[in-house]
Design an enzyme around this catalytic site. Structure first.
Site, PDB file in Angstrom:
ATOM      1  N   LYS A  11       0.858  -1.186   0.000  1.00 11.43           N
ATOM      2  CA  LYS A  11       0.000   0.000   0.000  1.00 11.43           C
ATOM      3  C   LYS A  11       0.892   1.233   0.000  1.00 11.43           C
ATOM      4  O   LYS A  11       1.811   1.339   0.823  1.00 11.43           O
ATOM      5  CB  LYS A  11      -0.885   0.016   1.253  1.00 11.43           C
ATOM      6  CG  LYS A  11      -2.064   0.989   1.167  1.00 11.43           C
ATOM      7  CD  LYS A  11      -3.131   0.460   0.223  1.00 11.43           C
ATOM      8  CE  LYS A  11      -4.469   1.178   0.414  1.00 11.43           C
ATOM      9  NZ  LYS A  11      -5.509   0.635  -0.484  1.00 11.43           N
ATOM     10  N   THR A  58      -4.071  -4.970   0.886  1.00  6.76           N
ATOM     11  CA  THR A  58      -3.414  -3.671   1.041  1.00  6.76           C
ATOM     12  C   THR A  58      -4.236  -2.739   1.927  1.00  6.76           C
ATOM     13  O   THR A  58      -3.682  -1.867   2.600  1.00  6.76           O
ATOM     14  CB  THR A  58      -3.158  -3.011  -0.325  1.00  6.76           C
ATOM     15  OG1 THR A  58      -4.394  -2.701  -0.972  1.00  6.76           O
ATOM     16  CG2 THR A  58      -2.336  -3.921  -1.220  1.00  6.76           C
ATOM     17  N   ARG A 177      30.423  31.111 -10.762  1.00  8.16           N
ATOM     18  CA  ARG A 177      29.093  30.825 -11.302  1.00  8.16           C
ATOM     19  C   ARG A 177      28.090  30.686 -10.165  1.00  8.16           C
ATOM     20  O   ARG A 177      28.459  30.523  -8.996  1.00  8.16           O
ATOM     21  CB  ARG A 177      29.100  29.532 -12.122  1.00  8.16           C
ATOM     22  CG  ARG A 177      29.439  28.298 -11.290  1.00  8.16           C
ATOM     23  CD  ARG A 177      29.285  27.010 -12.086  1.00  8.16           C
ATOM     24  NE  ARG A 177      29.602  25.834 -11.263  1.00  8.16           N
ATOM     25  CZ  ARG A 177      29.378  24.573 -11.609  1.00  8.16           C
ATOM     26  NH1 ARG A 177      28.827  24.308 -12.775  1.00  8.16           N
ATOM     27  NH2 ARG A 177      29.708  23.567 -10.799  1.00  8.16           N
ATOM     28  N   GLN A 229      30.863  17.514  -7.686  1.00  2.55           N
ATOM     29  CA  GLN A 229      31.410  16.224  -7.261  1.00  2.55           C
ATOM     30  C   GLN A 229      32.288  16.371  -6.016  1.00  2.55           C
ATOM     31  O   GLN A 229      32.153  15.609  -5.053  1.00  2.55           O
ATOM     32  CB  GLN A 229      32.239  15.599  -8.399  1.00  2.55           C
ATOM     33  CG  GLN A 229      31.421  15.086  -9.572  1.00  2.55           C
ATOM     34  CD  GLN A 229      31.165  16.121 -10.649  1.00  2.55           C
ATOM     35  OE1 GLN A 229      31.114  17.325 -10.378  1.00  2.55           O
ATOM     36  NE2 GLN A 229      30.997  15.655 -11.881  1.00  2.55           N
ATOM     37  N   HIS A 257      20.428  25.155 -13.305  1.00  2.00           N
ATOM     38  CA  HIS A 257      21.235  26.099 -14.070  1.00  2.00           C
ATOM     39  C   HIS A 257      20.587  27.482 -14.148  1.00  2.00           C
ATOM     40  O   HIS A 257      19.367  27.615 -14.261  1.00  2.00           O
ATOM     41  CB  HIS A 257      21.460  25.569 -15.487  1.00  2.00           C
ATOM     42  CG  HIS A 257      22.201  24.269 -15.530  1.00  2.00           C
ATOM     43  ND1 HIS A 257      23.487  24.131 -15.090  1.00  2.00           N
ATOM     44  CD2 HIS A 257      21.812  23.034 -15.957  1.00  2.00           C
ATOM     45  CE1 HIS A 257      23.884  22.880 -15.247  1.00  2.00           C
ATOM     46  NE2 HIS A 257      22.874  22.190 -15.759  1.00  2.00           N
TER      47      HIS A 257
END
Length: 295
Positions: A11, A58, A177, A229, A257
């Protein structure tokens, strides 16, 4: 000749709200969750022979979640998920594993007239506290805690250059940036051999969640990021150091972005590079960076 290779059912999207009333203090606390349950076990005949005698309906799962929420604490969600998962494995002998997912929705107590209001709350963010608890017969309980949907942005302090340049590359290298992402951070605990072990660890769950969120936000803000990263790896290292009972930490960070808009067509107006002030937020496509760091 064919065979059933894998099967599970359950469920999903069980909406639960619980209120804790402190009549002595005159305050109330609330918890709102979305719960999902999946069961695995000796259920193949329900698929291959239309044998419903092995099926826990369920709807029964939904009822069970509500009943357990009444009978037990729902905070921290690591405990409640483990209680629900363990219940199904212990109650139904043909069910050998139960996976329970809990999403805790954010309700923050309001401040009214300079004081915390006793029973009024606001949703001040779309981020959620998530848990996945898997109870397995003969093994114990595996728990993964997570922060999800935490949207962050910094307007400087991020760079990306030195990547592979070939005939396919058009992305310019940048030393400054905008960096924005929606944080999905998870940490997996050492396996608990029993529900009692989970109960004994209850104080550690909130502490770990607070530490993980603080580390995520502070590292995001302070790190002079050479790449998503490298920044996410630093976050993983710190969480593993801060929470000894955690065996792995994982992040999934999509790049949100923001592109400079060239406005030079209007009387030579400068709006690129060091003169950039107006940007166009992008929805897709987007970068997606993921990692898992373990001990």
């Amino acid at each position: 000749m064919v065979k059933l290779s894998a099967a599970r059912y359950g469920k999903d999207n069980i909406r639960v709200y619980k209120v804790y009333r402190n009549n002595e203090a005159g305050t109330q606390d609330v918890v709102e969750m979305t719960v999902g349950v999946l069961l695995l076990g000796d259920i193949e005949t329900s698929y291959t022979q239309a044998d419903n005698s092995v099926v826990v309906a369920t709807d029964t799962m939904k009822n069970t979640v509500y009943l357990l929420a009444k009978q037990h604490p729902v905070s921290p969600p690591e405990l409640f998920g483990s209680i629900v998962a363990s219940h199904f494995v212990e109650t139904y002998k043909h069910i050998h594993s139960a996976q329970v997912k809990v999403i805790v929705h954010n309700w923050t107590r309001m401040t009214v007239d300079g004081k915390l209001h006793p029973h009024s709350f606001l949703r001040d963010g779309a981020d959620t506290r998530n848990v996945e608890a898997v109870a397995t017969e003969g093994k114990g309980v595996d728990v993964r805690s997570a922060i999800a949907g935490l949207l962050v942005l910094k307007s400087t302090g991020s760079a990306f250059h030195g990547f592979i340049r070939d005939e396919y590359a058009t992305l310019p290298e940048v030393s400054d940036r905008i960096l924005s992402t929606e944080v999905d951070c998870g940490w997996s605990w050492d396996t608990f051999t029993s529900l009692k072990e989970v109960q004994a660890a209850v104080p550690k769950f909130d502490d770990a969640w607070n530490k993980a969120k603080t580390i995520t936000l502070e590292t995001f803000a302070k790190d002079e990021s050479a790449s998503v990263q490298n920044t996410m790896y630093k976050m993983c290292e710190q969480i593993l150091s801060a929470v000894p009972m955690v065996k792995t930490v994982d992040y999934s960070l999509p790049n949100k972005h923001y592109f400079e808009i060239d406005l030079s067509w209007y009387n030579g107006l400068k709006n690129t590079g060091k003169d950039a002030e107006v940007y166009a937020p992008q929805s897709d496509p987007n970068g997606l960076i993921q990692c898992t760091v373990s001990r």
